[in-house]
Scaffold this motif. Structure first.
Motif, PDB file in Angstrom:
ATOM      1  N   ALA A 102     -40.777 -20.929   7.902  1.00 52.98           N
ATOM      2  CA  ALA A 102     -40.469 -19.512   8.108  1.00 52.98           C
ATOM      3  C   ALA A 102     -40.855 -19.140   9.525  1.00 52.98           C
ATOM      4  O   ALA A 102     -41.757 -19.740  10.111  1.00 52.98           O
ATOM      5  CB  ALA A 102     -41.228 -18.654   7.098  1.00 52.98           C
ATOM      6  N   ILE A 103     -40.173 -18.143  10.082  1.00 52.59           N
ATOM      7  CA  ILE A 103     -40.464 -17.705  11.446  1.00 52.59           C
ATOM      8  C   ILE A 103     -40.223 -16.199  11.546  1.00 52.59           C
ATOM      9  O   ILE A 103     -39.308 -15.664  10.921  1.00 52.59           O
ATOM     10  CB  ILE A 103     -39.604 -18.470  12.474  1.00 52.59           C
ATOM     11  N   LEU A 104     -41.063 -15.529  12.316  1.00 53.71           N
ATOM     12  CA  LEU A 104     -40.898 -14.114  12.621  1.00 53.71           C
ATOM     13  C   LEU A 104     -40.800 -13.995  14.136  1.00 53.71           C
ATOM     14  O   LEU A 104     -41.680 -14.459  14.856  1.00 53.71           O
ATOM     15  CB  LEU A 104     -42.105 -13.317  12.108  1.00 53.71           C
ATOM     16  N   ARG A 105     -39.725 -13.419  14.607  1.00 56.07           N
ATOM     17  CA  ARG A 105     -39.508 -13.265  16.049  1.00 56.07           C
ATOM     18  C   ARG A 105     -39.712 -11.802  16.423  1.00 56.07           C
ATOM     19  O   ARG A 105     -38.913 -10.946  16.040  1.00 56.07           O
ATOM     20  CB  ARG A 105     -38.106 -13.729  16.419  1.00 56.07           C
ATOM     21  N   GLY A 106     -40.768 -11.531  17.183  1.00 57.82           N
ATOM     22  CA  GLY A 106     -41.117 -10.163  17.554  1.00 57.82           C
ATOM     23  C   GLY A 106     -40.044  -9.450  18.337  1.00 57.82           C
ATOM     24  O   GLY A 106     -39.882  -8.245  18.236  1.00 57.82           O
ATOM     25  N   TYR A 107     -39.269 -10.170  19.123  1.00 57.83           N
ATOM     26  CA  TYR A 107     -38.229  -9.523  19.922  1.00 57.83           C
ATOM     27  C   TYR A 107     -36.968  -9.252  19.119  1.00 57.83           C
ATOM     28  O   TYR A 107     -36.070  -8.569  19.584  1.00 57.83           O
ATOM     29  CB  TYR A 107     -37.895 -10.369  21.157  1.00 57.83           C
ATOM     30  N   MET A 108     -36.900  -9.771  17.875  1.00 59.22           N
ATOM     31  CA  MET A 108     -35.732  -9.544  17.031  1.00 59.22           C
ATOM     32  C   MET A 108     -36.073  -8.771  15.765  1.00 59.22           C
ATOM     33  O   MET A 108     -35.287  -7.966  15.307  1.00 59.22           O
ATOM     34  CB  MET A 108     -35.081 -10.878  16.650  1.00 59.22           C
ATOM     35  N   ASP A 109     -37.242  -9.056  15.171  1.00 55.86           N
ATOM     36  CA  ASP A 109     -37.652  -8.391  13.938  1.00 55.86           C
ATOM     37  C   ASP A 109     -38.405  -7.106  14.281  1.00 55.86           C
ATOM     38  O   ASP A 109     -39.034  -6.995  15.328  1.00 55.86           O
ATOM     39  CB  ASP A 109     -38.546  -9.328  13.118  1.00 55.86           C
ATOM     40  N   THR A 110     -38.369  -6.142  13.391  1.00 52.42           N
ATOM     41  CA  THR A 110     -39.031  -4.866  13.612  1.00 52.42           C
ATOM     42  C   THR A 110     -40.530  -5.071  13.796  1.00 52.42           C
ATOM     43  O   THR A 110     -41.173  -5.771  13.019  1.00 52.42           O
ATOM     44  CB  THR A 110     -38.786  -3.927  12.419  1.00 52.42           C
ATOM     45  N   GLU A 111     -41.092  -4.472  14.823  1.00 50.02           N
ATOM     46  CA  GLU A 111     -42.515  -4.598  15.099  1.00 50.02           C
ATOM     47  C   GLU A 111     -43.293  -3.469  14.429  1.00 50.02           C
ATOM     48  O   GLU A 111     -42.730  -2.478  13.985  1.00 50.02           O
ATOM     49  CB  GLU A 111     -42.755  -4.588  16.609  1.00 50.02           C
ATOM     50  N   ASN A 112     -44.610  -3.642  14.362  1.00 54.99           N
ATOM     51  CA  ASN A 112     -45.540  -2.639  13.821  1.00 54.99           C
ATOM     52  C   ASN A 112     -45.279  -2.308  12.360  1.00 54.99           C
ATOM     53  O   ASN A 112     -45.427  -1.163  11.939  1.00 54.99           O
ATOM     54  CB  ASN A 112     -45.527  -1.370  14.669  1.00 54.99           C
TER      55      ASN A 112
ATOM     56  N   PHE B 224     -50.422 -21.615  10.569  1.00 62.02           N
ATOM     57  CA  PHE B 224     -49.809 -20.405  11.097  1.00 62.02           C
ATOM     58  C   PHE B 224     -50.012 -20.412  12.601  1.00 62.02           C
ATOM     59  O   PHE B 224     -51.121 -20.587  13.079  1.00 62.02           O
ATOM     60  CB  PHE B 224     -50.463 -19.161  10.474  1.00 62.02           C
ATOM     61  N   ARG B 225     -48.922 -20.243  13.341  1.00 65.58           N
ATOM     62  CA  ARG B 225     -48.993 -20.260  14.808  1.00 65.58           C
ATOM     63  C   ARG B 225     -48.473 -18.948  15.353  1.00 65.58           C
ATOM     64  O   ARG B 225     -47.619 -18.315  14.751  1.00 65.58           O
ATOM     65  CB  ARG B 225     -48.150 -21.397  15.387  1.00 65.58           C
ATOM     66  N   GLY B 226     -48.952 -18.587  16.519  1.00 64.98           N
ATOM     67  CA  GLY B 226     -48.470 -17.386  17.182  1.00 64.98           C
ATOM     68  C   GLY B 226     -48.310 -17.627  18.668  1.00 64.98           C
ATOM     69  O   GLY B 226     -49.063 -18.386  19.265  1.00 64.98           O
ATOM     70  N   LYS B 227     -47.313 -16.990  19.252  1.00 69.15           N
ATOM     71  CA  LYS B 227     -47.101 -17.065  20.696  1.00 69.15           C
ATOM     72  C   LYS B 227     -46.885 -15.640  21.183  1.00 69.15           C
ATOM     73  O   LYS B 227     -45.929 -14.981  20.781  1.00 69.15           O
ATOM     74  CB  LYS B 227     -45.887 -17.935  21.016  1.00 69.15           C
TER      75      LYS B 227
ATOM     76  N   GLU C 267     -50.933  -8.198  22.868  1.00 72.02           N
ATOM     77  CA  GLU C 267     -50.188  -8.384  21.630  1.00 72.02           C
ATOM     78  C   GLU C 267     -51.070  -9.065  20.594  1.00 72.02           C
ATOM     79  O   GLU C 267     -51.976  -9.824  20.921  1.00 72.02           O
ATOM     80  CB  GLU C 267     -48.941  -9.235  21.869  1.00 72.02           C
ATOM     81  N   ASP C 268     -50.777  -8.794  19.338  1.00 73.47           N
ATOM     82  CA  ASP C 268     -51.504  -9.462  18.262  1.00 73.47           C
ATOM     83  C   ASP C 268     -50.594  -9.602  17.045  1.00 73.47           C
ATOM     84  O   ASP C 268     -49.522  -9.025  16.975  1.00 73.47           O
ATOM     85  CB  ASP C 268     -52.787  -8.718  17.898  1.00 73.47           C
ATOM     86  N   ALA C 269     -51.055 -10.396  16.107  1.00 70.70           N
ATOM     87  CA  ALA C 269     -50.332 -10.599  14.854  1.00 70.70           C
ATOM     88  C   ALA C 269     -51.361 -10.876  13.773  1.00 70.70           C
ATOM     89  O   ALA C 269     -52.447 -11.383  14.053  1.00 70.70           O
ATOM     90  CB  ALA C 269     -49.348 -11.753  14.976  1.00 70.70           C
ATOM     91  N   PHE C 270     -51.024 -10.554  12.544  1.00 74.62           N
ATOM     92  CA  PHE C 270     -51.932 -10.762  11.426  1.00 74.62           C
ATOM     93  C   PHE C 270     -51.208 -11.493  10.301  1.00 74.62           C
ATOM     94  O   PHE C 270     -50.033 -11.253  10.061  1.00 74.62           O
ATOM     95  CB  PHE C 270     -52.447  -9.422  10.885  1.00 74.62           C
ATOM     96  N   VAL C 271     -51.920 -12.364   9.635  1.00 74.78           N
ATOM     97  CA  VAL C 271     -51.436 -13.027   8.422  1.00 74.78           C
ATOM     98  C   VAL C 271     -52.364 -12.582   7.311  1.00 74.78           C
ATOM     99  O   VAL C 271     -53.581 -12.710   7.416  1.00 74.78           O
ATOM    100  CB  VAL C 271     -51.465 -14.566   8.563  1.00 74.78           C
ATOM    101  N   ASP C 272     -51.802 -12.037   6.244  1.00 71.41           N
ATOM    102  CA  ASP C 272     -52.619 -11.479   5.180  1.00 71.41           C
ATOM    103  C   ASP C 272     -52.036 -11.870   3.823  1.00 71.41           C
ATOM    104  O   ASP C 272     -50.827 -11.981   3.676  1.00 71.41           O
ATOM    105  CB  ASP C 272     -52.638  -9.953   5.329  1.00 71.41           C
TER     106      ASP C 272
END
Length: 63
Positions: free
Chosen positions: A13-23, A42-45, A51-56
């Protein structure tokens, strides 16, 4: 995910911040079959230091 102790990894699975809705929270579900010795990674770039990201609430269910 890895099933060989981390020697090789497969992206499921992948989430792209520049394509998927942020916040907002994004939900993902991945079904895996006939898996032994599962490892998850889980990786983040980020593009800048603010910038930050959370996995919950990661849940693995064996059937």
């Amino acid at each position: 995910m890895s099933t060989d102790g981390g020697a090789t990894w497969t992206e499921k699975a992948i989430l792209r911040g520049y394509m998927d809705t942020e916040n907002q929270w994004h939900y993902a579900s991945v079904e895996l079959n006939d898996i032994n010795n599962l490892k998850l990674q889980f990786r983040g770039k980020m593009s800048n230091s603010r910038e930050d990201a959370f996995v919950d609430t990661v849940r693995v269910v064996a059937k």
